[in-house]
Write a protein that holds these residues in place. Structure first.
Motif, PDB file in Angstrom:
ATOM      1  N   ARG A 190      18.952 -11.791  58.819  1.00 40.49           N
ATOM      2  CA  ARG A 190      18.043 -12.912  59.037  1.00 40.49           C
ATOM      3  C   ARG A 190      16.829 -12.848  58.112  1.00 40.49           C
ATOM      4  N   GLY A 191      16.378 -11.636  57.815  1.00 43.11           N
ATOM      5  CA  GLY A 191      15.244 -11.492  56.911  1.00 43.11           C
ATOM      6  C   GLY A 191      15.583 -11.717  55.453  1.00 43.11           C
ATOM      7  N   ASP A 192      16.882 -11.760  55.128  1.00 43.95           N
ATOM      8  CA  ASP A 192      17.308 -11.967  53.738  1.00 43.95           C
ATOM      9  C   ASP A 192      17.441 -13.445  53.378  1.00 43.95           C
ATOM     10  N   LEU A 193      17.510 -14.303  54.389  1.00 46.44           N
ATOM     11  CA  LEU A 193      17.827 -15.705  54.130  1.00 46.44           C
ATOM     12  C   LEU A 193      16.786 -16.393  53.256  1.00 46.44           C
ATOM     13  N   ALA A 194      15.525 -16.009  53.404  1.00 43.89           N
ATOM     14  CA  ALA A 194      14.460 -16.642  52.618  1.00 43.89           C
ATOM     15  C   ALA A 194      14.607 -16.366  51.127  1.00 43.89           C
ATOM     16  N   ALA A 195      15.377 -15.335  50.764  1.00 45.36           N
ATOM     17  CA  ALA A 195      15.559 -14.994  49.346  1.00 45.36           C
ATOM     18  C   ALA A 195      16.505 -15.957  48.638  1.00 45.36           C
ATOM     19  N   PHE A 196      17.205 -16.798  49.399  1.00 50.12           N
ATOM     20  CA  PHE A 196      18.099 -17.791  48.788  1.00 50.12           C
ATOM     21  C   PHE A 196      17.248 -18.974  48.298  1.00 50.12           C
ATOM     22  N   ASN A 197      16.688 -18.826  47.118  1.00 55.54           N
ATOM     23  CA  ASN A 197      15.842 -19.878  46.530  1.00 55.54           C
ATOM     24  C   ASN A 197      16.600 -20.659  45.464  1.00 55.54           C
ATOM     25  N   ILE A 198      17.909 -20.719  45.617  1.00 56.91           N
ATOM     26  CA  ILE A 198      18.808 -21.366  44.662  1.00 56.91           C
ATOM     27  C   ILE A 198      19.765 -22.269  45.437  1.00 56.91           C
ATOM     28  N   PRO A 199      20.433 -23.202  44.769  1.00 57.77           N
ATOM     29  CA  PRO A 199      21.446 -24.010  45.474  1.00 57.77           C
ATOM     30  C   PRO A 199      22.494 -23.117  46.118  1.00 57.77           C
ATOM     31  N   THR A 200      22.771 -23.359  47.393  1.00 60.21           N
ATOM     32  CA  THR A 200      23.688 -22.514  48.145  1.00 60.21           C
ATOM     33  C   THR A 200      24.689 -23.379  48.907  1.00 60.21           C
ATOM     34  N   LEU A 201      25.968 -23.129  48.661  1.00 60.79           N
ATOM     35  CA  LEU A 201      27.043 -23.812  49.373  1.00 60.79           C
ATOM     36  C   LEU A 201      27.531 -22.909  50.496  1.00 60.79           C
ATOM     37  N   ILE A 202      27.679 -23.477  51.693  1.00 59.39           N
ATOM     38  CA  ILE A 202      28.193 -22.730  52.837  1.00 59.39           C
ATOM     39  C   ILE A 202      29.438 -23.448  53.338  1.00 59.39           C
ATOM     40  N   VAL A 203      30.555 -22.709  53.443  1.00 55.51           N
ATOM     41  CA  VAL A 203      31.832 -23.277  53.875  1.00 55.51           C
ATOM     42  C   VAL A 203      32.355 -22.453  55.041  1.00 55.51           C
ATOM     43  N   HIS A 204      32.799 -23.122  56.102  1.00 52.26           N
ATOM     44  CA  HIS A 204      33.293 -22.379  57.273  1.00 52.26           C
ATOM     45  C   HIS A 204      34.243 -23.257  58.062  1.00 52.26           C
ATOM     46  N   GLY A 205      35.275 -22.635  58.632  1.00 55.17           N
ATOM     47  CA  GLY A 205      36.209 -23.351  59.487  1.00 55.17           C
ATOM     48  C   GLY A 205      35.694 -23.444  60.912  1.00 55.17           C
ATOM     49  N   ILE A 239      18.646 -21.171  55.439  1.00 55.65           N
ATOM     50  CA  ILE A 239      18.634 -21.194  53.968  1.00 55.65           C
ATOM     51  C   ILE A 239      18.209 -22.580  53.524  1.00 55.65           C
ATOM     52  N   GLU A 240      17.053 -22.660  52.912  1.00 53.72           N
ATOM     53  CA  GLU A 240      16.417 -23.955  52.631  1.00 53.72           C
ATOM     54  C   GLU A 240      17.248 -24.833  51.717  1.00 53.72           C
ATOM     55  N   HIS A 241      17.839 -24.263  50.684  1.00 45.40           N
ATOM     56  CA  HIS A 241      18.530 -25.070  49.677  1.00 45.40           C
ATOM     57  C   HIS A 241      20.046 -25.030  49.889  1.00 45.40           C
ATOM     58  N   SER A 242      20.484 -25.169  51.114  1.00 39.27           N
ATOM     59  CA  SER A 242      21.911 -25.000  51.410  1.00 39.27           C
ATOM     60  C   SER A 242      22.570 -26.309  51.800  1.00 39.27           C
ATOM     61  N   THR A 243      23.881 -26.355  51.549  1.00 40.38           N
ATOM     62  CA  THR A 243      24.745 -27.445  51.975  1.00 40.38           C
ATOM     63  C   THR A 243      25.898 -26.845  52.754  1.00 40.38           C
ATOM     64  N   ALA A 300      24.745 -19.755  44.724  1.00 40.46           N
ATOM     65  CA  ALA A 300      25.456 -18.869  45.636  1.00 40.46           C
ATOM     66  C   ALA A 300      26.327 -19.699  46.565  1.00 40.46           C
ATOM     67  N   ALA A 301      27.457 -19.132  46.943  1.00 42.03           N
ATOM     68  CA  ALA A 301      28.335 -19.767  47.928  1.00 42.03           C
ATOM     69  C   ALA A 301      28.735 -18.725  48.961  1.00 42.03           C
ATOM     70  N   LEU A 302      28.740 -19.140  50.213  1.00 45.55           N
ATOM     71  CA  LEU A 302      29.102 -18.284  51.333  1.00 45.55           C
ATOM     72  C   LEU A 302      30.296 -18.918  52.029  1.00 45.55           C
ATOM     73  N   VAL A 303      31.414 -18.217  52.068  1.00 44.59           N
ATOM     74  CA  VAL A 303      32.661 -18.740  52.637  1.00 44.59           C
ATOM     75  C   VAL A 303      33.046 -17.905  53.848  1.00 44.59           C
ATOM     76  N   SER A 304      33.139 -18.544  55.020  1.00 43.73           N
ATOM     77  CA  SER A 304      33.474 -17.828  56.263  1.00 43.73           C
ATOM     78  C   SER A 304      32.599 -16.592  56.427  1.00 43.73           C
ATOM     79  N   SER A 305      31.334 -16.724  56.120  1.00 44.69           N
ATOM     80  CA  SER A 305      30.444 -15.576  55.972  1.00 44.69           C
ATOM     81  C   SER A 305      29.977 -15.006  57.302  1.00 44.69           C
ATOM     82  N   VAL A 306      29.639 -13.709  57.293  1.00 40.80           N
ATOM     83  CA  VAL A 306      29.103 -13.025  58.471  1.00 40.80           C
ATOM     84  C   VAL A 306      27.623 -13.297  58.690  1.00 40.80           C
ATOM     85  N   LEU A 307      26.964 -13.948  57.756  1.00 42.55           N
ATOM     86  CA  LEU A 307      25.533 -14.229  57.906  1.00 42.55           C
ATOM     87  C   LEU A 307      25.290 -15.172  59.082  1.00 42.55           C
ATOM     88  N   PRO A 308      24.137 -15.042  59.774  1.00 42.02           N
ATOM     89  CA  PRO A 308      23.046 -14.110  59.471  1.00 42.02           C
ATOM     90  C   PRO A 308      23.075 -12.792  60.240  1.00 42.02           C
TER      91      PRO A 308
END
Length: 273
Positions: A206-221, A240-244, A116-124
């Motif tokens: 915030r309660g959904d973040l634990a479901a990211f049990n896969i490699p996750t890229l996060i990009v933000h300006g 998100i445990e497995h995030s960069t 999964a990748a999150l770009v300029s995301s509204v999370l959490p």
């Protein structure tokens, strides 16, 4: 026209380009799948199957009265995955689209998703509450809703100036690009535009973040004034445990335009992980 039909019989417009390992690009508010075209072309040319679809109520998709909550939007994403027959797919959510990725991961157990990748995301969580003091005041979102009802076209003119940082850090954003963005935004129904605003501004992921049990890229300006990084991706990366997390120094919200080449390069590199 390639379409997918959702559980409530809403037809979603779908682009399906290329062949190879699959990736789904989920657009932000208030645009359409077309906002991803530069990245979609590059990914398809690099040997990936690229799916991009218009969220219900936006672009060329159906405009139902209901269904702009994130549970329904995640179910729409599930319909896209199932009806296109995808396996081991990478989900990429921009801005509001990050919420669909998160809710799909928790509500559907991340079925068929490998990255999964999150770009300029509204999370959490965008909204300021007693336990989320860094969020945005409800009054700000209420003001946006009033402006949309009064004169959407005028509101979007100023909104996209900020979205793309047109007068910020020397970004060269053409008037034609801003007019294109406004014209795409005006394709959405007023109902969808306002209901989606309410969803992305008030949904607590915030309660959904634990479901990211896969490699996750996060990009933000770091200069994002639409979804400030301190309210969003820096917090999401901690949850998100497995995030960069990759921060684009001085970049605004609309990275698919302002940092087109760099974002494309980072997504291609992520697909190769």
């Amino acid at each position: 026209m390639h379409t997918v039909t959702t559980n409530d019989n809403t037809r979603l417009y779908v682009k399906d380009w290329g062949e190879g390992s699959p990736i789904i690009l989920i657009h932000g508010w208030p645009l359409s799948a077309d906002s991803w075209d530069a990245q979609a072309m590059a990914l398809a040319q690099a040997g990936h199957r690229v799916i991009a679809y218009d969220r219900r109520g936006f672009g060329r998709s159906g405009q139902p009265w209901e269904g702009y909550d994130y549970d329904t939007l995640a179910d729409d994403l599930s319909a896209v995955i199932q009806q296109t027959g995808l396996q081991d797919v990478t989900l990429v959510g921009f801005s509001m689209g990050g919420g669909e990725v998160a809710r799909y991961m928790s509500r559907h157990g991340g079925r068929s998703v490998s990255k999964a990748a999150l770009v300029s995301s509204v999370l959490p969580f965008r909204l300021r509450t007693s336990d989320n003091p860094s969020g945005t005041e409800q009054a700000v979102f209420d003001k946006t809703e009033r402006a949309l009802i009064a004169d959407r076209a005028k509101f979007f003119t100023g909104f996209f100036d900020t979205f793309f940082g047109a007068a910020q850090n020397g970004h060269m954003i053409s008037g034609e690009l801003l007019e294109w963005a406004r014209s795409v935004a005006m394709q959405a129904s007023l109902k969808a535009t306002i209901a989606s605003l309410k969803s992305f501004s008030s949904t607590d992921f915030r309660g959904d973040l634990a479901a990211f049990n896969i490699p996750t890229l996060i990009v933000h300006g770091t200069a994002d004034k639409t979804v400030p990084i301190d309210q969003s991706s820096r917090l999401a990366a901690r949850g998100i445990e497995h995030s960069t997390l990759i921060e684009y120094d001085g970049a605004p919200h609309g990275l698919f335009v302002t940092d087109q080449g760099r974002l494309t390069k980072d997504l291609l590199a992520f697909m190769a992980w």
